[in-house]
Design a protein around this motif. Sequence first.
Motif, PDB file in Angstrom:
ATOM      1  N   LEU A  19       0.823  -1.213   0.000  1.00  0.00           N
ATOM      2  CA  LEU A  19       0.000   0.000   0.000  1.00  0.00           C
ATOM      3  C   LEU A  19       0.857   1.263   0.000  1.00  0.00           C
ATOM      4  O   LEU A  19       0.557   2.231  -0.691  1.00  0.00           O
ATOM      5  CB  LEU A  19      -0.923   0.022   1.215  1.00  0.00           C
ATOM      6  CG  LEU A  19      -2.167  -0.857   1.119  1.00  0.00           C
ATOM      7  CD1 LEU A  19      -2.888  -0.903   2.451  1.00  0.00           C
ATOM      8  CD2 LEU A  19      -3.098  -0.338   0.038  1.00  0.00           C
ATOM      9  N   SER A  26       1.179   6.797  -6.519  1.00  0.00           N
ATOM     10  CA  SER A  26      -0.022   7.569  -6.774  1.00  0.00           C
ATOM     11  C   SER A  26       0.189   9.047  -6.455  1.00  0.00           C
ATOM     12  O   SER A  26      -0.434   9.916  -7.053  1.00  0.00           O
ATOM     13  CB  SER A  26      -1.153   6.991  -5.921  1.00  0.00           C
ATOM     14  OG  SER A  26      -2.350   7.609  -6.200  1.00  0.00           O
ATOM     15  N   GLN A 267     -13.765  16.346   3.785  1.00  0.00           N
ATOM     16  CA  GLN A 267     -13.356  14.985   3.483  1.00  0.00           C
ATOM     17  C   GLN A 267     -14.419  13.961   3.858  1.00  0.00           C
ATOM     18  O   GLN A 267     -14.669  13.001   3.141  1.00  0.00           O
ATOM     19  CB  GLN A 267     -12.064  14.691   4.238  1.00  0.00           C
ATOM     20  CG  GLN A 267     -11.296  13.541   3.642  1.00  0.00           C
ATOM     21  CD  GLN A 267      -9.921  13.435   4.245  1.00  0.00           C
ATOM     22  OE1 GLN A 267      -9.517  14.273   5.046  1.00  0.00           O
ATOM     23  NE2 GLN A 267      -9.200  12.402   3.883  1.00  0.00           N
ATOM     24  N   ILE A 274     -19.388   9.052  -1.538  1.00  0.00           N
ATOM     25  CA  ILE A 274     -18.927   8.054  -2.513  1.00  0.00           C
ATOM     26  C   ILE A 274     -19.359   6.662  -2.080  1.00  0.00           C
ATOM     27  O   ILE A 274     -19.853   5.875  -2.875  1.00  0.00           O
ATOM     28  CB  ILE A 274     -17.393   8.084  -2.639  1.00  0.00           C
ATOM     29  CG1 ILE A 274     -16.911   9.457  -3.016  1.00  0.00           C
ATOM     30  CG2 ILE A 274     -16.911   7.029  -3.625  1.00  0.00           C
ATOM     31  CD1 ILE A 274     -16.811   9.743  -4.463  1.00  0.00           C
ATOM     32  N   THR A 279     -23.227   1.395  -2.237  1.00  0.00           N
ATOM     33  CA  THR A 279     -23.711   0.341  -1.362  1.00  0.00           C
ATOM     34  C   THR A 279     -25.207   0.360  -1.122  1.00  0.00           C
ATOM     35  O   THR A 279     -25.780  -0.655  -0.780  1.00  0.00           O
ATOM     36  CB  THR A 279     -23.027   0.416   0.016  1.00  0.00           C
ATOM     37  OG1 THR A 279     -23.063   1.768   0.442  1.00  0.00           O
ATOM     38  CG2 THR A 279     -21.609  -0.062  -0.086  1.00  0.00           C
TER      39      THR A 279
ATOM     40  N   LEU B  87      -6.586  -3.305  -3.646  1.00  0.00           N
ATOM     41  CA  LEU B  87      -6.220  -2.218  -2.732  1.00  0.00           C
ATOM     42  C   LEU B  87      -7.224  -2.109  -1.585  1.00  0.00           C
ATOM     43  O   LEU B  87      -6.845  -1.895  -0.436  1.00  0.00           O
ATOM     44  CB  LEU B  87      -6.147  -0.887  -3.487  1.00  0.00           C
ATOM     45  CG  LEU B  87      -4.973  -0.728  -4.439  1.00  0.00           C
ATOM     46  CD1 LEU B  87      -5.099   0.552  -5.251  1.00  0.00           C
ATOM     47  CD2 LEU B  87      -3.664  -0.716  -3.659  1.00  0.00           C
ATOM     48  N   LEU B  91      -6.451  -2.293   2.291  1.00  0.00           N
ATOM     49  CA  LEU B  91      -6.788  -1.160   3.165  1.00  0.00           C
ATOM     50  C   LEU B  91      -7.723  -1.580   4.292  1.00  0.00           C
ATOM     51  O   LEU B  91      -7.836  -0.896   5.303  1.00  0.00           O
ATOM     52  CB  LEU B  91      -7.442  -0.039   2.350  1.00  0.00           C
ATOM     53  CG  LEU B  91      -6.500   0.904   1.605  1.00  0.00           C
ATOM     54  CD1 LEU B  91      -7.275   1.768   0.642  1.00  0.00           C
ATOM     55  CD2 LEU B  91      -5.728   1.774   2.584  1.00  0.00           C
ATOM     56  N   ARG B 102      -5.754   5.974   2.518  1.00  0.00           N
ATOM     57  CA  ARG B 102      -7.013   6.088   1.799  1.00  0.00           C
ATOM     58  C   ARG B 102      -7.107   7.442   1.095  1.00  0.00           C
ATOM     59  O   ARG B 102      -7.484   7.543  -0.065  1.00  0.00           O
ATOM     60  CB  ARG B 102      -8.162   5.919   2.791  1.00  0.00           C
ATOM     61  CG  ARG B 102      -9.400   5.307   2.205  1.00  0.00           C
ATOM     62  CD  ARG B 102     -10.403   5.061   3.295  1.00  0.00           C
ATOM     63  NE  ARG B 102     -10.538   6.236   4.156  1.00  0.00           N
ATOM     64  CZ  ARG B 102     -11.075   6.213   5.370  1.00  0.00           C
ATOM     65  NH1 ARG B 102     -11.512   5.067   5.864  1.00  0.00           N
ATOM     66  NH2 ARG B 102     -11.176   7.301   6.092  1.00  0.00           N
ATOM     67  N   THR B 103      -6.716   8.479   1.837  1.00  0.00           N
ATOM     68  CA  THR B 103      -6.759   9.834   1.278  1.00  0.00           C
ATOM     69  C   THR B 103      -5.862   9.950   0.050  1.00  0.00           C
ATOM     70  O   THR B 103      -6.245  10.515  -0.970  1.00  0.00           O
ATOM     71  CB  THR B 103      -6.328  10.862   2.332  1.00  0.00           C
ATOM     72  OG1 THR B 103      -7.176  10.707   3.471  1.00  0.00           O
ATOM     73  CG2 THR B 103      -6.427  12.269   1.813  1.00  0.00           C
ATOM     74  N   TYR B 105      -4.876   7.624  -1.993  1.00  0.00           N
ATOM     75  CA  TYR B 105      -5.431   6.914  -3.148  1.00  0.00           C
ATOM     76  C   TYR B 105      -6.629   7.651  -3.736  1.00  0.00           C
ATOM     77  O   TYR B 105      -6.889   7.575  -4.924  1.00  0.00           O
ATOM     78  CB  TYR B 105      -5.846   5.483  -2.778  1.00  0.00           C
ATOM     79  CG  TYR B 105      -4.667   4.551  -2.699  1.00  0.00           C
ATOM     80  CD1 TYR B 105      -3.976   4.204  -3.848  1.00  0.00           C
ATOM     81  CD2 TYR B 105      -4.238   4.039  -1.487  1.00  0.00           C
ATOM     82  CE1 TYR B 105      -2.879   3.369  -3.785  1.00  0.00           C
ATOM     83  CE2 TYR B 105      -3.152   3.199  -1.407  1.00  0.00           C
ATOM     84  CZ  TYR B 105      -2.471   2.866  -2.567  1.00  0.00           C
ATOM     85  OH  TYR B 105      -1.386   2.051  -2.505  1.00  0.00           O
ATOM     86  N   PHE B 106      -7.349   8.359  -2.867  1.00  0.00           N
ATOM     87  CA  PHE B 106      -8.561   9.017  -3.358  1.00  0.00           C
ATOM     88  C   PHE B 106      -8.266  10.338  -4.065  1.00  0.00           C
ATOM     89  O   PHE B 106      -8.973  10.720  -4.996  1.00  0.00           O
ATOM     90  CB  PHE B 106      -9.537   9.256  -2.200  1.00  0.00           C
ATOM     91  CG  PHE B 106     -10.836   9.867  -2.648  1.00  0.00           C
ATOM     92  CD1 PHE B 106     -11.723   9.127  -3.416  1.00  0.00           C
ATOM     93  CD2 PHE B 106     -11.156  11.176  -2.355  1.00  0.00           C
ATOM     94  CE1 PHE B 106     -12.905   9.677  -3.863  1.00  0.00           C
ATOM     95  CE2 PHE B 106     -12.334  11.742  -2.801  1.00  0.00           C
ATOM     96  CZ  PHE B 106     -13.214  10.986  -3.555  1.00  0.00           C
ATOM     97  N   ASN B 176     -11.771   6.168  -6.358  1.00  0.00           N
ATOM     98  CA  ASN B 176     -13.223   6.188  -6.227  1.00  0.00           C
ATOM     99  C   ASN B 176     -13.792   4.791  -5.992  1.00  0.00           C
ATOM    100  O   ASN B 176     -14.529   4.553  -5.038  1.00  0.00           O
ATOM    101  CB  ASN B 176     -13.774   6.705  -7.561  1.00  0.00           C
ATOM    102  CG  ASN B 176     -14.895   7.658  -7.358  1.00  0.00           C
ATOM    103  OD1 ASN B 176     -15.649   7.508  -6.410  1.00  0.00           O
ATOM    104  ND2 ASN B 176     -14.993   8.638  -8.227  1.00  0.00           N
ATOM    105  N   LEU B 179     -12.846   3.262  -2.637  1.00  0.00           N
ATOM    106  CA  LEU B 179     -13.696   3.704  -1.523  1.00  0.00           C
ATOM    107  C   LEU B 179     -15.018   2.944  -1.490  1.00  0.00           C
ATOM    108  O   LEU B 179     -15.499   2.555  -0.421  1.00  0.00           O
ATOM    109  CB  LEU B 179     -13.994   5.196  -1.647  1.00  0.00           C
ATOM    110  CG  LEU B 179     -12.973   6.165  -1.098  1.00  0.00           C
ATOM    111  CD1 LEU B 179     -13.606   7.525  -0.908  1.00  0.00           C
ATOM    112  CD2 LEU B 179     -12.434   5.671   0.234  1.00  0.00           C
ATOM    113  N   ILE B 180     -15.606   2.719  -2.660  1.00  0.00           N
ATOM    114  CA  ILE B 180     -16.889   2.000  -2.693  1.00  0.00           C
ATOM    115  C   ILE B 180     -16.689   0.560  -2.217  1.00  0.00           C
ATOM    116  O   ILE B 180     -17.468   0.044  -1.416  1.00  0.00           O
ATOM    117  CB  ILE B 180     -17.488   2.056  -4.114  1.00  0.00           C
ATOM    118  CG1 ILE B 180     -17.804   3.507  -4.484  1.00  0.00           C
ATOM    119  CG2 ILE B 180     -18.741   1.201  -4.202  1.00  0.00           C
ATOM    120  CD1 ILE B 180     -18.314   3.694  -5.891  1.00  0.00           C
ATOM    121  N   ALA B 183     -16.213   0.476   1.588  1.00  0.00           N
ATOM    122  CA  ALA B 183     -17.473   0.597   2.316  1.00  0.00           C
ATOM    123  C   ALA B 183     -18.218  -0.738   2.301  1.00  0.00           C
ATOM    124  O   ALA B 183     -18.806  -1.143   3.298  1.00  0.00           O
ATOM    125  CB  ALA B 183     -18.337   1.687   1.681  1.00  0.00           C
ATOM    126  N   ALA B 184     -18.171  -1.444   1.174  1.00  0.00           N
ATOM    127  CA  ALA B 184     -18.848  -2.736   1.077  1.00  0.00           C
ATOM    128  C   ALA B 184     -18.180  -3.764   1.987  1.00  0.00           C
ATOM    129  O   ALA B 184     -18.848  -4.554   2.654  1.00  0.00           O
ATOM    130  CB  ALA B 184     -18.837  -3.218  -0.371  1.00  0.00           C
TER     131      ALA B 184
END
Lengths: 281, 302
Positions: A19, A26, A267, A274, A279, B87, B91, B102-103, B105-106, B176, B179-180, B183-184
């Motif tokens: 990561l 990134s 944030q 998002i 979900t 990822l 995470l 996370r930030t 990557y976003f 993006n 993140l989805i 959350a899942a």
Amino acid sequence: MRCEPGDTPLIRTTGFLVLVAGALLSFLPFFWMVGTSLKQLSETTASPPIWWPSSPQWHNYPQAINDMRHFWLYLANTLVICALTVTGSVLSSAVVAYGFSRINWPGRDKVFLVLLAGMMIPGAVSIVPLYSLYRHLDWIGTFKPLWVHSFLAPAFFVFLLRQFFLTLPKDLNEAARIDGCSEWRIFWQIILPLSRPALAVVALFQFMGSWNDFFGPLIYLNDPKTFTLSLGLQNFQSQHGGTQWNYLMAAAVLVTMPVVILFFLCQKTFTEGIATTGTKN
Amino acid sequence: MKNRRLWLGLAFISPWVVNFCVFTIYPLISAIYYSLCDYCVLTPAYFVGMRNYTDMASDHLFWLALVNTLIFAVIYLPLSIGAALFLALLLNLRIPAQGLLRTIYFLPTIVPAVCLAVVWQWLLHGDGGLVNILIDPVLQTCNGIFGTHLEPPNWLAQPGSARVALVFASLWTLGNTVLIFLAALRDVPTHLYEAAEIDGASHLQKYLHITLPSISPVIFFIIISGLIGVMQTFAVPYVLANGTDGPGRSLLFLSTYIFQNAFQYWSMGYACALSLVLFLLILILSLTMMRLSAKRIYSAAD
């Protein structure tokens, strides 16, 4: 007891290292973008590469603003369009989402399916018909094609807000109705104040959408004085690109910076928004 | 009472009804009509029947745009969704600096498309671009060991590398999706893992039999919305190629071709025909995906 898969020290350490490596990769483009924006022109293509200029050329920024010619106009135009679309989207989609969630009328859910089906139609189909419609209305070259539709409840935002309104307790409406509250007052004085987080998500998404929009301004705006920042940057790039990378990067930083700042200010709204899109269906 | 609620409901949704009529139904019907016409905006549309469609069948640029679009979709979608899922799984582990990672990557996903393309144009530049600076030592080492003559490419100047370049630039924004997925993953009930633990399941078994099935509806949502998005790629390749369709037309996508026909050649009728083909294509691909995955999606109700 933690039983989630991958929860061993070995996997965690390797995962963390992967990561971090990915995050560095990134982040590198941002670093390179800002670094280049502070270099002298000769330093941009120096070999061996210069990672960070020893004497940052801060004047590249005023120079880039000057070279873009109408930078402040672009900014003002973008902000006007953003303000209009944000207001329009938040108000209109909240009203419509209320009608799709808090009032129980016959056929409601079938009509909502129509709304969802409409979202499947790609934007490309409506480009020519709308362009010719706006031409008849004499709207080409004005901001109207870029904001009027936002006052008519964009389907995606209706969908988002409806999801949120459905989670609010039904008793709110029942109690208010017994007290003789009109439907509009229930919406305006009870439901809307309770929905601030969801409304913030809509406002944010719409702001980002308008700020970042390129295709709309590209086809509807023709006078450089009416350009938005995105279109202005692309215009600058096609005229001065390929050589003066330091100025171009400075301009790109200027266009990106406001949304990055906005992101850090809200944030939580961002990440929750998002997450919701994926979900809750 | 029922009647009153009906009118009230309709009153509340009326803005959207106008929206639907003006911005969905009207464009769809008039696009179908224009697609059967010769239309250049300045003069009234002139009915020509199926000619735009027969022209399309023999238009090699249309086929090129179609192939480019499909190739990009086939490469980019699995790559981006796979990487994002990977990822997200990482995470989701108990690791330090989770929020910061996370930030990071976003962050790229909020960069405006034009900025993204301009920045990547510079990153991929043959002279002073960061990508080549990074891969040059690797190639030199290769050359030293194997006696090859590998040179870093001038990415945006050749058709093959320009396509790869677009994939790189597009992959930058997968935060993006991460993140989805994240959350899942948070919503996967822990008791399932606990039960599996008692049964002595391995990590891999837990991933395959609990994690993936639990988040399959979200994976499906990502695939469909990703498909709809990727089939309409326009801004990033357009700006990467300086407002053209790239070297050897390698960045000519269906959306690019629709844009060119509508606003550069003013063949609005042909552009409409193209957009309807794009629409049908998206529809067929989405329906196929739905068919294929109907049996694989786990729903909590079963």
